[in-house]
Structure formats: C-alpha cells, structure tokens
Design an enzyme around this catalytic site. Structure first.
Site, PDB file in Angstrom:
ATOM      1  N   LEU A 120       0.691  -1.175   0.200  1.00  0.00           N
ATOM      2  CA  LEU A 120       0.011  -0.011  -0.053  1.00  0.00           C
ATOM      3  C   LEU A 120       0.907   1.347  -0.049  1.00  0.00           C
ATOM      4  CD1 LEU A 120      -2.752  -0.921   2.444  1.00  0.00           C
ATOM      5  CD2 LEU A 120      -2.715  -1.328   0.076  1.00  0.00           C
TER       6      LEU A 120
ATOM      7  N   GLY B 288       2.652  -5.324   7.748  1.00  0.00           N
ATOM      8  CA  GLY B 288       1.506  -4.344   8.174  1.00  0.00           C
ATOM      9  C   GLY B 288       0.501  -3.774   7.152  1.00  0.00           C
ATOM     10  N   ASP B 289       1.200  -3.343   5.635  1.00  0.00           N
ATOM     11  CA  ASP B 289       0.660  -2.773   4.599  1.00  0.00           C
ATOM     12  C   ASP B 289       0.987  -3.732   3.459  1.00  0.00           C
ATOM     13  OD1 ASP B 289       2.914  -1.776   4.276  1.00  0.00           O
ATOM     14  OD2 ASP B 289       2.098   0.189   3.842  1.00  0.00           O
ATOM     15  N   GLU B 290       1.457  -5.010   3.822  1.00  0.00           N
ATOM     16  CA  GLU B 290       2.053  -5.874   2.727  1.00  0.00           C
ATOM     17  C   GLU B 290       1.384  -7.019   2.395  1.00  0.00           C
ATOM     18  OE1 GLU B 290       6.212  -6.932   3.501  1.00  0.00           O
ATOM     19  OE2 GLU B 290       6.616  -4.780   4.132  1.00  0.00           O
TER      20      GLU B 290
END
Length: 340
Positions: free
Chosen positions: A206, A247-249
């Site tokens: 993201l 986390g945002d992967e």
C-alpha cells in the site's frame, strides 16, 4: 440303619398376577397345545389378543428343532433350550425353557437373549417389562450407560474436532483482516510446487498508508486494512489465496493462472479500486497500491525464495516508477503489457 432323605413334593399354585410378575414372558399351553395364558411383556410382541385361544403353531415357529411348534415337539424339548420365532415378526427369535404341568399342559418361559436391545427399541419396552430378578435389567442399565457414555464421547470428539479446526484456522489467518497469513501462504506455495502446478504470484504494497496512520490514527489504519482485504477478496477467485504478510504488505497467489495479460488485468483492476477514498468516521482516507508479479512458468526449476525475491524486485520497480503501478518480472514484461 440309614434312611434315604426324602424331598417333600408340593403342588404350587400361582394366580395370574403372580405369574405375570415372576415370568412376564411366559407362555402357557393346555393339553391340546392351545395358548391359555401369555405374560404381559410377551403380549406386547404379539398381534391383538396375544394369541389366546389359538394353537401355538399359528403364533410361533419352532426354530430349534425346525418345523411347526407343536405341543409334542415342545414337550420333547422340555428342560432344554427352545428357540421360538414370532410368526408376526420372524426376525425376532426368543429363547426359552419348557416345563410340563399338571393336566398335560406346558409352561414355557421365554427371554430375548441377544435380541433384547433390538426388542426394547422395536417394541418400546422399559425396565418395568422385565422381572425384577431378571439380569436383563442390569444389562439394560449397562447398555443405557454405555449409550450415554458413547453419546458424550461423540459430542466431546465433535467439540475437540471443532476446536482443532478453529485452532488450525486461527493459526493460518490474519486476526485483523481475516486473510491468510504468512504460514498459510508458504504452505500453499509448497503444495503448488510439489504438485507441479503453475501459478501466478503477486506482491502488493500500500502507498501512503503511513500518512493515514499519522493523520487519523491506528484505528483508521485498521479500518483501511480491512477494506483492502474486502476488495482483494472481491477481485480474486475462491481458489486464489490472499495473504497479509506485513503491516501493509500483501501477497496473492493465483493457481493455474500463468497468463501475464490476464494477471495484469486483475492487478490494474485492484489498483483502480484502491485509489478510491475510504471513509473512516467521516474522514476520507486515501491510499494507492504498487504491485510486482511473476509466474512459476518463467523458471525451469521454480523456488519459493526466488519467486518472492523477483516479485519483490518488480514491486519496488513500481515504487520507484511513481507508485500506483504494476510491474512484471522478466525481460518480456513490456511486451506482455504488464507495466502501464
């Protein structure tokens, strides 16, 4: 002088109620083989009327020895085991003993033997249908206790199976988004490689997610991640795997999909949806997505570590190229139209 002991002989007279209590499965025949008395439990097994006034052979069949249950045959089997079947229910075989009575009659005391549990089920019998001294009562208690224990064990087994399934599911799931986790991802990739199955691999990161956390707090970031998980689920097939690995992967696996143009189409559609604002408590959260992808068919001997490294490198090419982009690993990326 010695005298032999003499045992007094007495005629024993029982009324019908006493006989019913002592032998609820009795069958009393007169000298012509006519049924004159039937115990209350035995009556429950017979057609209406209990066979009273009928010749015994019309109600029972003698299984051992075979043939009609004539009075002469029953007498011949006196003081030895009888096997009688009901003409109305030939599958139920009763065991018993016959005792000659005064007046050339015959008193037969029957039991269910190994058929008792089936008889209880079939005819709705209870403990009250057996003589108080009958060991069948204790056996029925044991059967009932065993049944209760088996039911509890089955229930416990189902609960344990459910708990195990829930634990396994939890061990393979991301608690925040409900997506698969890194462990589930590695298991799927190992399975695909072991089975020689082709697949596409997509790494997604993201963009601007840190700004959402910094501007609106971690609750907003969690809401965005859950929305991203929903979109990724909507844009993939039920057979595909979508995993949150950081986390945002995110990592997406597409079994039996090794067409770069088709996978690029899916990737572009995901990017287009993720640039749409995500509302959190009236605040508009904006992100985008950068994607790198590769295929198992690009390698003569695909290895998980190599696939991840190449998809990750393609992802960072998208980052360096301005974010919100998709890049395919390999020299043919531009020819396949994977990079916009």
């Amino acid at each position: 002088m010695t005298m032999a002991a003499r045992v007094p002989q007495h005629a024993l007279t029982l009324d019908g109620a006493a006989l019913d209590r002592l032998m609820p499965m009795h069958l009393w025949l007169d000298g012509q083989g006519i049924i004159t008395s039937v115990g209350p439990t035995l009556r429950k097994l017979l057609p209406e009327g209990g066979g009273l006034g009928q010749v015994v052979s019309t109600v029972f069949a003698l299984r051992r020895p075979g043939g009609p249950a004539t009075l002469a045959q029953l007498r011949a089997r006196g003081r030895s085991r009888l096997h009688l079947a009901l003409n109305s229910d030939p599958t139920l075989v009763l065991r018993g003993l016959a005792q000659p009575t005064l007046g050339d009659g015959l008193l037969v005391n029957l039991s269910f033997g190994i058929w008792v549990t089936e008889a209880v089920r079939r005819y709705g019998l209870t403990v009250a249908d057996f003589a108080a001294t009958d060991l069948t009562v204790e056996m029925l208690y044991l059967v009932e206790a065993k049944s209760a224990v088996m039911d509890e064990l089955r229930s416990l087994n189902l609960r344990l199976h459910g708990a195990k399934a829930a634990a396994e599911e939890q061990a393979l799931s991301d608690t925040l988004t409900g997506l698969r986790n890194r462990r589930a991802l590695e298991l799927r990739l190992q399975s695909l490689l072991q089975n020689g199955q082709n697949f596409g691999l997509m790494h997604l990161d993201l963009d601007y997610f840190k700004q959402v956390n910094d501007s609106f707090g971690h609750a907003a970031g969690d809401a965005v991640l859950r929305r991203v998980a929903t979109i990724l689920g909507e844009e993939t097939r039920a057979t595909d795997l979508v995993a949150r690995v950081g986390g945002d992967e995110f990592v997406l696996v597409f079994p039996d999909l090794a067409d770069s143009a088709r996978l690029a189409q899916i990737g572009h559609r995901i990017i287009e949806r993720l640039v749409e604002p995500i509302d959190f408590e009236g605040q508009s959260c904006r992100i985008s997505a950068s994607i790198g992808m590769t295929f198992s068919t690009l390698y003569s001997q695909p290895l998980i570590e190599t696939l991840h490294a190449d998809a990750d490198e393609a992802l960072y090419q998208s980052k360096r190229g301005g974010r919100g982009r998709l890049t395919m690993h390999g020299a043919d990326a531009a020819r396949h139209g994977a990079t916009p």
